[in-house]
Design an enzyme around this catalytic site. Structure first.
Site, PDB file in Angstrom:
ATOM      1  N   ASN A   9       0.701  -1.174  -0.073  1.00 29.17           N
ATOM      2  CA  ASN A   9      -0.132  -0.054   0.017  1.00 29.17           C
ATOM      3  C   ASN A   9       0.923   1.288  -0.018  1.00 29.17           C
ATOM      4  OD1 ASN A   9      -1.914   2.218   0.447  1.00 29.17           O
ATOM      5  ND2 ASN A   9      -2.084   1.491   2.718  1.00 29.17           N
ATOM      6  N   TRP A  10       1.111   1.959  -1.407  1.00 33.88           N
ATOM      7  CA  TRP A  10       1.771   2.936  -1.392  1.00 33.88           C
ATOM      8  C   TRP A  10       1.319   4.173  -0.588  1.00 33.88           C
ATOM      9  CZ3 TRP A  10       3.862   2.701  -6.991  1.00 33.88           C
ATOM     10  CH2 TRP A  10       4.939   1.704  -7.227  1.00 33.88           C
ATOM     11  N   LYS A  11       0.287   4.311  -0.306  1.00 34.79           N
ATOM     12  CA  LYS A  11      -0.412   5.407   0.498  1.00 34.79           C
ATOM     13  C   LYS A  11      -0.207   6.653  -0.472  1.00 34.79           C
ATOM     14  CE  LYS A  11       0.130   3.181   4.801  1.00 34.79           C
ATOM     15  NZ  LYS A  11       0.041   3.180   6.323  1.00 34.79           N
ATOM     16  N   HIS A  96      -9.178   1.466   5.190  1.00 33.76           N
ATOM     17  CA  HIS A  96      -7.921   1.735   6.045  1.00 33.76           C
ATOM     18  C   HIS A  96      -8.131   2.736   6.951  1.00 33.76           C
ATOM     19  CE1 HIS A  96      -4.007   2.681   6.770  1.00 33.76           C
ATOM     20  NE2 HIS A  96      -3.402   1.511   6.044  1.00 33.76           N
ATOM     21  N   GLU A  98      -6.464   4.984   8.109  1.00 31.28           N
ATOM     22  CA  GLU A  98      -6.130   6.594   7.670  1.00 31.28           C
ATOM     23  C   GLU A  98      -7.164   6.909   7.205  1.00 31.28           C
ATOM     24  OE1 GLU A  98      -2.541   5.511   5.525  1.00 31.28           O
ATOM     25  OE2 GLU A  98      -1.629   5.069   7.643  1.00 31.28           O
ATOM     26  N   GLU A 165      -5.023  -5.008  10.949  1.00 37.01           N
ATOM     27  CA  GLU A 165      -4.290  -3.729  11.095  1.00 37.01           C
ATOM     28  C   GLU A 165      -4.279  -3.107  12.430  1.00 37.01           C
ATOM     29  OE1 GLU A 165      -2.250  -2.839   7.001  1.00 37.01           O
ATOM     30  OE2 GLU A 165      -3.574  -1.188   7.891  1.00 37.01           O
ATOM     31  N   GLY A 171       3.362   1.840  10.525  1.00 32.68           N
ATOM     32  CA  GLY A 171       4.325   2.925  10.465  1.00 32.68           C
ATOM     33  C   GLY A 171       4.867   3.187  11.948  1.00 32.68           C
ATOM     34  N   SER A 204       3.922  -2.291  10.172  1.00 33.59           N
ATOM     35  CA  SER A 204       5.417  -2.487  10.317  1.00 33.59           C
ATOM     36  C   SER A 204       6.034  -3.863   9.699  1.00 33.59           C
ATOM     37  CB  SER A 204       5.799  -2.090  11.654  1.00 33.59           C
ATOM     38  OG  SER A 204       5.603  -0.756  12.133  1.00 33.59           O
ATOM     39  N   GLY A 225       2.965  -1.109   4.114  1.00 28.78           N
ATOM     40  CA  GLY A 225       3.060  -0.003   3.818  1.00 28.78           C
ATOM     41  C   GLY A 225       4.373   0.633   3.525  1.00 28.78           C
ATOM     42  N   GLY A 226       5.205   1.298   4.399  1.00 28.80           N
ATOM     43  CA  GLY A 226       6.506   1.828   4.217  1.00 28.80           C
ATOM     44  C   GLY A 226       7.400   0.782   3.478  1.00 28.80           C
TER      45      GLY A 226
HETATM   46  O1  LIG Z   1      -1.550  -0.460   4.782  1.00 29.64           O
HETATM   47  C1  LIG Z   1      -0.301  -0.597   5.221  1.00 29.64           C
HETATM   48  C2  LIG Z   1      -0.542  -0.422   6.617  1.00 29.64           C
HETATM   49  O2  LIG Z   1      -0.958   0.672   6.981  1.00 29.64           O
HETATM   50  C3  LIG Z   1       0.849  -0.596   7.212  1.00 29.64           C
HETATM   51  O3  LIG Z   1       1.671   0.241   6.905  1.00 29.64           O
HETATM   52  P1  LIG Z   1       3.468  -0.019   7.502  1.00 29.64           P
HETATM   53  O4  LIG Z   1       3.814  -1.148   6.855  1.00 29.64           O
HETATM   54  O5  LIG Z   1       3.988   1.336   7.063  1.00 29.64           O
HETATM   55  O6  LIG Z   1       3.232   0.016   8.964  1.00 29.64           O
END
Ligand SMILES: O=C[C@H](O)COP(=O)(O)O
Length: 241
Positions: A9-11, A96, A98, A165, A171, A204, A225-226
């Site tokens: 998920n590149w956000k 999500h 967010e 999640e 994150g 994470s 994510g990251g």
């Molecule tokens: O969609 C992905 C999640 O929000 C996890 O993000 P993260 O891997 O940066 O903790």
């Protein structure tokens, strides 16, 4: 047998040019990835348009990060199912934390978006999870069960992925203990009418912990994510041992 779905998920990261640069490095690493692993990139809308022209029928599936419940209309800033389907998008992240936290997403709108995604042939990745406060208060299960009960009304569980999640692990580098993630995912599965729904863990996930996460029997993939933003790190994740 339950499907394995590894999704990045590149956000709100990467321009179209940066997305293409990522793809160059990433696609070559997929030659080693076992066929039964579904590999998905959930990218910004602008990158969907660019990547859809450059995947050339390869292993990578495209995913969006939102979809509106109407086919079209005066909904500034939103995107519809047919618009995503036209680009060959296969998955869409819905609910999500967010979106729930910053954009007023509620269980009611999450449910509407899930139904719309399925109507237009997209597979929703429904995100659920508790805050640190809810966890500390012993409310993890009741919160997640309440999300599932409201979000999944009339949803077809044959065409669905769920991502657990824990919000406090997103994150932060503070990964949920893998056994605990496995336990909560087992509880989520116990509430589903279809036990074969793939259930991912997110929060994470990185090259250093992917093998341990995927060794858990209830965990059917990850939402990253990251660590999905760099091709080398996401390659290591999709090629977990
Ligand atoms: O969609 C992905 C999640 O929000 C996890 O993000 P993260 O891997 O940066 O903790």
């Amino acid at each position: 047998m339950r499907k394995i779905v590894i999704a990045g998920n590149w956000k709100m990261y990467k321009t179209g040019a940066e997305s293409l640069e990522f793809l160059k490095g990433f696609t070559s690493s997929l030659t080693e990835t076992p066929e039964e692993r579904e590999v998905v990139l959930c990218v910004p809308f602008t990158s969907l348009a660019v990547l859809s022209k450059n995947l050339h029928g390869g292993r990578v599936r495209l995913g969006a990060q939102n979809v509106h419940w109407q086919e079209s209309g005066a909904y500034t800033g939103e995107i519809s199912g047919p618009m995503l389907a036209e680009l060959g998008v296969r998955y869409v992240v819905i609910g999500h934390s967010e979106r729930r936290q910053y954009f007023g997403e509620t269980d009611e709108t999450v449910n509407l978006r899930l139904l719309a995604a399925q109507k237009y042939g997209l597979i929703p990745i429904l995100c659920v999870g508790e805050t640190k406060q809810q966890r500390d208060a012993g409310e993890t299960e009741t919160h997640i069960f309440s999300q599932l009960a409201q979000d999944l009304v009339d949803v077809d569980q044959e065409k669905l992925v769920i991502a657990y999640e824990p919000i406090w692990a997103i994150g932060t580098g503070d990964t949920c203990e893998t056994k605990e993630a496995n336990r909560v995912i087992g509880l989520i599965r116990s509430k589903l009418s279809n036990p074969d729904v793939p259930i991912q863990y997110g929060g994470s996930v990185k090259p250093e912990n992917i093998d341990e996460v995927m060794a858990q029997p209830e965990i059917d993939g990850v939402l990253v994510g990251g660590a999905s933003l760099e091709s080398a790190s996401f390659s290591r994740i999709v090629n977990y041992n």
